[in-house]
Design a protein around this motif. Sequence first.
Motif, mmCIF file in Angstrom:
data_model
loop_
_atom_site.group_PDB
_atom_site.id
_atom_site.type_symbol
_atom_site.label_atom_id
_atom_site.label_comp_id
_atom_site.label_asym_id
_atom_site.label_seq_id
_atom_site.Cartn_x
_atom_site.Cartn_y
_atom_site.Cartn_z
ATOM 1 N N LEU A 224 10.597 -17.883 71.110
ATOM 2 C CA LEU A 224 11.615 -18.193 72.064
ATOM 3 C C LEU A 224 12.026 -19.389 72.633
ATOM 4 O O LEU A 224 11.222 -20.405 72.800
ATOM 5 C CB LEU A 224 11.656 -17.378 73.439
ATOM 6 C CG LEU A 224 11.433 -15.839 73.118
ATOM 7 C CD1 LEU A 224 11.225 -14.981 74.417
ATOM 8 C CD2 LEU A 224 12.771 -15.022 72.315
ATOM 9 N N ILE A 225 13.257 -19.766 72.903
ATOM 10 C CA ILE A 225 13.663 -21.143 73.533
ATOM 11 C C ILE A 225 13.646 -21.208 75.028
ATOM 12 O O ILE A 225 13.675 -20.043 75.445
ATOM 13 C CB ILE A 225 14.926 -21.524 72.949
ATOM 14 C CG1 ILE A 225 16.297 -20.687 73.338
ATOM 15 C CG2 ILE A 225 14.853 -21.773 71.415
ATOM 16 C CD1 ILE A 225 17.473 -21.060 72.907
ATOM 17 N N LYS A 226 13.746 -22.162 75.626
ATOM 18 C CA LYS A 226 13.837 -22.309 76.994
ATOM 19 C C LYS A 226 15.111 -21.716 77.636
ATOM 20 O O LYS A 226 16.385 -21.838 77.007
ATOM 21 C CB LYS A 226 13.595 -23.652 77.560
ATOM 22 C CG LYS A 226 12.132 -24.166 77.726
ATOM 23 C CD LYS A 226 12.191 -25.577 78.237
ATOM 24 C CE LYS A 226 10.879 -25.913 77.878
ATOM 25 N NZ LYS A 226 10.660 -27.377 78.139
ATOM 26 N N SER A 227 15.256 -21.013 78.687
ATOM 27 C CA SER A 227 16.614 -20.413 79.098
ATOM 28 C C SER A 227 17.389 -21.238 79.622
ATOM 29 O O SER A 227 18.584 -21.367 79.577
ATOM 30 C CB SER A 227 16.198 -19.393 80.431
ATOM 31 O OG SER A 227 15.588 -19.925 81.264
ATOM 32 N N SER A 228 16.748 -22.443 79.871
ATOM 33 C CA SER A 228 17.685 -23.573 80.584
ATOM 34 C C SER A 228 18.703 -24.111 79.302
ATOM 35 O O SER A 228 19.812 -24.520 79.365
ATOM 36 C CB SER A 228 16.923 -24.776 80.830
ATOM 37 O OG SER A 228 15.937 -25.207 80.092
ATOM 38 N N ILE A 233 23.678 -24.626 76.941
ATOM 39 C CA ILE A 233 24.755 -24.772 75.647
ATOM 40 C C ILE A 233 25.832 -23.689 75.520
ATOM 41 O O ILE A 233 26.825 -23.774 75.217
ATOM 42 C CB ILE A 233 23.814 -24.746 74.404
ATOM 43 C CG1 ILE A 233 22.978 -25.806 74.341
ATOM 44 C CG2 ILE A 233 24.576 -24.332 73.128
ATOM 45 C CD1 ILE A 233 23.539 -27.304 74.123
ATOM 46 N N SER A 234 25.456 -22.380 76.126
ATOM 47 C CA SER A 234 26.237 -21.463 75.890
ATOM 48 C C SER A 234 27.963 -21.723 76.654
ATOM 49 O O SER A 234 28.583 -21.323 75.855
ATOM 50 C CB SER A 234 25.679 -20.107 76.546
ATOM 51 O OG SER A 234 26.540 -18.835 76.371
ATOM 52 N N PRO A 235 27.819 -22.249 77.752
ATOM 53 C CA PRO A 235 29.154 -22.370 78.331
ATOM 54 C C PRO A 235 29.875 -23.362 77.395
ATOM 55 O O PRO A 235 31.055 -23.158 77.270
ATOM 56 C CB PRO A 235 28.876 -22.804 79.660
ATOM 57 C CG PRO A 235 27.597 -22.505 79.959
ATOM 58 C CD PRO A 235 26.593 -22.341 78.791
ATOM 59 N N ALA B 115 21.253 -17.302 71.986
ATOM 60 C CA ALA B 115 21.192 -15.808 72.701
ATOM 61 C C ALA B 115 20.210 -15.007 72.492
ATOM 62 O O ALA B 115 19.472 -14.712 73.363
ATOM 63 C CB ALA B 115 22.769 -15.182 72.877
ATOM 64 N N GLY B 116 19.909 -14.917 70.978
ATOM 65 C CA GLY B 116 18.831 -14.119 70.574
ATOM 66 C C GLY B 116 17.492 -14.595 71.072
ATOM 67 O O GLY B 116 16.638 -13.857 71.268
ATOM 68 N N LEU B 117 17.505 -15.896 71.025
ATOM 69 C CA LEU B 117 16.127 -16.541 71.195
ATOM 70 C C LEU B 117 15.751 -16.796 72.806
ATOM 71 O O LEU B 117 14.703 -17.515 73.179
ATOM 72 C CB LEU B 117 15.879 -17.614 70.437
ATOM 73 C CG LEU B 117 16.072 -17.297 68.678
ATOM 74 C CD1 LEU B 117 15.761 -18.928 68.123
ATOM 75 C CD2 LEU B 117 14.751 -16.342 68.631
ATOM 76 N N SER B 118 16.779 -16.529 73.376
ATOM 77 C CA SER B 118 16.588 -17.021 74.794
ATOM 78 C C SER B 118 16.089 -15.834 75.729
ATOM 79 O O SER B 118 16.545 -14.652 75.359
ATOM 80 C CB SER B 118 17.955 -17.075 75.404
ATOM 81 O OG SER B 118 18.047 -17.463 76.814
#
Lengths: 259, 200
Positions: A224-228, A233-235, B115-118
């Motif tokens: 998994l990557i960091k939620s930060s 990036i998502s926005p 999103a999948g990896l978060s």
Amino acid sequence: MQWVWGISIVAQVFVCSLLFLRGHFRRIPAFSGYIAANILQAGLLIAIYYQFGFGSRTALVLAWSSQAFLLLLRILATMEVLHLVLGPYRGIWGLGWRVLAGTFGVIVLITGIEAGRNISWALVLADRGFHLAFAAALVACLLLVRYYSIPVDPPYKVLLGGFCFYSCAAVLTNAIGYALSLRGFAKDEPVWQLTTITAYVGVQIAWAVALWKAAPAEESKPALIKSSIYRQISPQINDRLYVLNEQLNQLWRPRVTRN
Amino acid sequence: METEGHSKLNLTLLLLFGIVAALLLLLAWALRGPGKLTKSGASSSALEASDRPHVNFLPHIRQALDTSDYEFLAEKSTPAVQRRVRHERRDVALAYLSALQLEFEGLLRMARIIAGLSPEIVVMQEFERLRLTAKFIWRYELIRMKLRAGFAPLPQLDRLGNLISGLSVRLEIAVKELGERAALAAELASPRDRRGIGLV
């Protein structure tokens, strides 16, 4: 109809044996418990109807109570398989169970209101509503899995597909049986019950084929990557998608050229 | 009154049949496995291999779709040449449309991987993306059909340059960097690579 019921029990016993002999019970204990409970319920129903008779109110209450318990186990079994699929993807699982609960809750609420208006048929309507809510919630979650391209092992696809298919069959046979009863064809109802049991036998056969092979080896969890990173990036991706939509809008509403 | 009750019952039955049929179709589609992420009609490999997004071709596309050029041709050339130019302008518009679509799909793919990896996602962000996707697909298909059928007037792209130049440079760099990292993470997470490889 009794011979079909007998075949259904044989199929369930076979699936249960496969679960334990092939080692699947270690990965899916709740599902294994659900199948075992189904078999036990069959024995319980035989005892209840033998003791109290088919038309007795006591038999009706006990039978429906055992069915409600089985439905709870079915929910647990389905959640277990979905968690196996989505659990490693924590963010998607967080969204997935909310989609499941939301879809299920809304449909059950609507069904509850409908059943409340028709007390004499409340149990039948509630049963139909449950199966509809279950199928819709499961499909919504599976669409999420597809949208995010989450890999699903083939045996689990068959288990989930089987649950959904059976619920859809139950909705249809319930609705047709209800309609027939209202129109005075109550004696034909066993035919539709037979359809439900036949659908369940079909699902059991599909599960047996899927579970024939030994349980798949436990796969490594994705890194998994960091939620930060997601929050950053998502926005920005959404903003970019918005701009692309605007570009398309330019093509959608162009100034007309004189040709 | 009995007839009214029966027709209501029939309607309920029809509705339930419809809902169940839709559910079964959606189930079959969902279990079929991840769909292809790129549509046919435009090869993605060339654009993906290229470091230059479609915006860099905008001046050329604007030139190709410039009305003053077309008006000059209309005065000076034969109808056959005008027809050929019109077809070629249409092909340019379609190619630009495909480029937009490829970029859109690429961004969506990246967004899904991230999103999948978060470990946590923001539901509103995801729904907003779904809304933008639905809007884009709807408009894209409609414009493509209209352009192919020759019904759509050819686009003016005057304001596009301003829109695109308004994009943040940092976004471009950040998205590119994270796209590379997300693609690498997705490769590591893919089933093909899991056999024998332990992930941290």
